[in-house]
Write a protein that holds these residues in place. Structure first.
Motif, PDB file in Angstrom:
ATOM      1  N   ALA A   1       0.459 -13.333   3.435  1.00  0.00           N
ATOM      2  CA  ALA A   1      -0.439 -12.176   3.468  1.00  0.00           C
ATOM      3  C   ALA A   1       0.330 -10.961   3.964  1.00  0.00           C
ATOM      4  CB  ALA A   1      -1.633 -12.455   4.373  1.00  0.00           C
ATOM      5  N   TYR A   2       0.125  -9.849   3.278  1.00  0.00           N
ATOM      6  CA  TYR A   2       0.781  -8.587   3.649  1.00  0.00           C
ATOM      7  C   TYR A   2      -0.284  -7.522   3.799  1.00  0.00           C
ATOM      8  CZ  TYR A   2       3.357  -4.206   3.177  1.00  0.00           C
ATOM      9  OH  TYR A   2       3.847  -2.942   3.379  1.00  0.00           O
ATOM     10  N   ARG A   3      -0.169  -6.724   4.856  1.00  0.00           N
ATOM     11  CA  ARG A   3      -1.154  -5.671   5.089  1.00  0.00           C
ATOM     12  C   ARG A   3      -0.444  -4.398   5.526  1.00  0.00           C
ATOM     13  NH1 ARG A   3      -6.472  -5.597   5.924  1.00  0.00           N
ATOM     14  NH2 ARG A   3      -6.529  -7.881   6.006  1.00  0.00           N
ATOM     15  N   SER A   4      -0.750  -3.306   4.828  1.00  0.00           N
ATOM     16  CA  SER A   4      -0.272  -1.984   5.245  1.00  0.00           C
ATOM     17  C   SER A   4      -1.470  -1.202   5.757  1.00  0.00           C
ATOM     18  CB  SER A   4       0.380  -1.257   4.065  1.00  0.00           C
ATOM     19  OG  SER A   4      -0.587  -0.937   3.086  1.00  0.00           O
ATOM     20  N   ASP A   5      -1.271   0.094   6.021  1.00  0.00           N
ATOM     21  CA  ASP A   5      -2.362   0.895   6.560  1.00  0.00           C
ATOM     22  C   ASP A   5      -3.543   0.979   5.604  1.00  0.00           C
ATOM     23  OD1 ASP A   5      -0.934   1.377   8.845  1.00  0.00           O
ATOM     24  OD2 ASP A   5      -0.101   3.276   8.129  1.00  0.00           O
ATOM     25  N   GLU A   6      -3.258   0.975   4.299  1.00  0.00           N
ATOM     26  CA  GLU A   6      -4.329   1.211   3.332  1.00  0.00           C
ATOM     27  C   GLU A   6      -4.441   0.158   2.239  1.00  0.00           C
ATOM     28  OE1 GLU A   6      -1.574   4.316   0.737  1.00  0.00           O
ATOM     29  OE2 GLU A   6      -3.461   4.978   1.600  1.00  0.00           O
ATOM     30  N   ALA A   7      -3.605  -0.891   2.280  1.00  0.00           N
ATOM     31  CA  ALA A   7      -3.618  -1.877   1.203  1.00  0.00           C
ATOM     32  C   ALA A   7      -3.222  -3.251   1.721  1.00  0.00           C
ATOM     33  CB  ALA A   7      -2.676  -1.454   0.084  1.00  0.00           C
ATOM     34  N   THR A   8      -3.572  -4.285   0.960  1.00  0.00           N
ATOM     35  CA  THR A   8      -3.257  -5.656   1.365  1.00  0.00           C
ATOM     36  C   THR A   8      -3.143  -6.550   0.140  1.00  0.00           C
ATOM     37  OG1 THR A   8      -4.013  -7.537   2.699  1.00  0.00           O
ATOM     38  CG2 THR A   8      -5.709  -6.221   1.627  1.00  0.00           C
ATOM     39  N   PHE A   9      -2.324  -7.606   0.264  1.00  0.00           N
ATOM     40  CA  PHE A   9      -2.292  -8.628  -0.777  1.00  0.00           C
ATOM     41  C   PHE A   9      -2.081 -10.000  -0.146  1.00  0.00           C
ATOM     42  CE2 PHE A   9       2.367  -7.583  -0.862  1.00  0.00           C
ATOM     43  CZ  PHE A   9       2.877  -8.839  -0.585  1.00  0.00           C
TER      44      PHE A   9
END
Length: 230
Positions: free
Chosen positions: A33-41
């Motif tokens: 799982a990857y999460r940035s300030d405004e998006a995730t996958f």
């Protein structure tokens, strides 16, 4: 298989060091799982990953925007049998940036279209009347919607000029047209807004020369042609 697992553990460790606050690996489920300030996958790593398969996309979003298919297409370009998780993170961030730029461009385009619509949504209508004498008609001619400006000239012939928001101008002319006239002719319709010497609102003047003084020399020729006085 042990070599494959060792490669995976090394890849995950490297990824976690590169993105310490953003990457999570669930070993049992084999999910990244990857999460940035405004998006995730979220990816699922098949047992064949690093041998003969690429990661599967479980989810990919930016806000409410579903990016799964876009990310899948990016992953298809990756090399099978190679460590590709870092490349997927970079591809996803590029995808998010591209979409953000696209949304911003669409918003800007929409604003330009709205501004263009506001410019186009103006009108000027010049009406020739056989005569304008009736007191009630003269009052109605002087009382359009607040946003409409113009000139009325009573007598023989009568003249009406209205300018402003297209809808309001057409409504005013259509309302007056329903009254009983000896002759009511629209002589000019323009998508340009005219200005008048008196400013805003509708003013009654006495003679043609007063109409010309109100509309200015720049509009004189157009008005005279509309009145068929040339």
């Amino acid at each position: 298989m042990s070599e494959q697992n060792e490669r995976l553990q090394t890849e995950i460790s490297l990824l976690e060091s590169m993105y310490p606050e953003q990457i999570q690996y669930h070993e049992t489920a084999r999910e990244v799982a990857y999460r940035s300030d405004e998006a995730t996958f979220t990816l699922r790593l098949p047992a064949e990953y690093l041998a003969s398969a690429l990661p599967d996309v479980l989810s990919a979003t930016r806000g409410r925007l579903d990016l799964r298919e876009d990310l899948k297409q990016r992953i298809k370009l990756c090399e099978i049998g190679e460590e590709v998780l870092d490349s997927i993170v970079l591809a996803f961030n590029e995808l998010v940036e591209d979409r953000a730029a696209s949304v911003a461009s669409e918003a800007t385009s929409g604003e330009k279209q709205n501004r263009a619509s506001e410019v186009i949504d103006k009108a000027t209508i010049v009406v020739w009347l056989h005569h304008l004498l009736n007191t009630n008609k003269r009052k109605q001619a002087l009382s359009p919607a607040a946003a409409v400006s113009g000139i009325t000239k009573p007598g023989y012939p009568g003249v009406l000029i209205y300018s402003g928001p297209s809808k309001a101008v057409h409504e005013q002319v259509n309302d007056l047209k329903q009254l009983n006239w000896a002759a009511f002719q629209v002589r000019l319709e323009s998508e340009e807004e005219w200005t008048f010497a008196h400013g805003v609102g509708v003013k009654e003047v006495e003679a043609m020369k007063d109409v010309v003084a109100e509309i200015g020399e720049a509009r004189k020729e157009v008005f005279m042609e509309a009145m068929r006085m040339k």
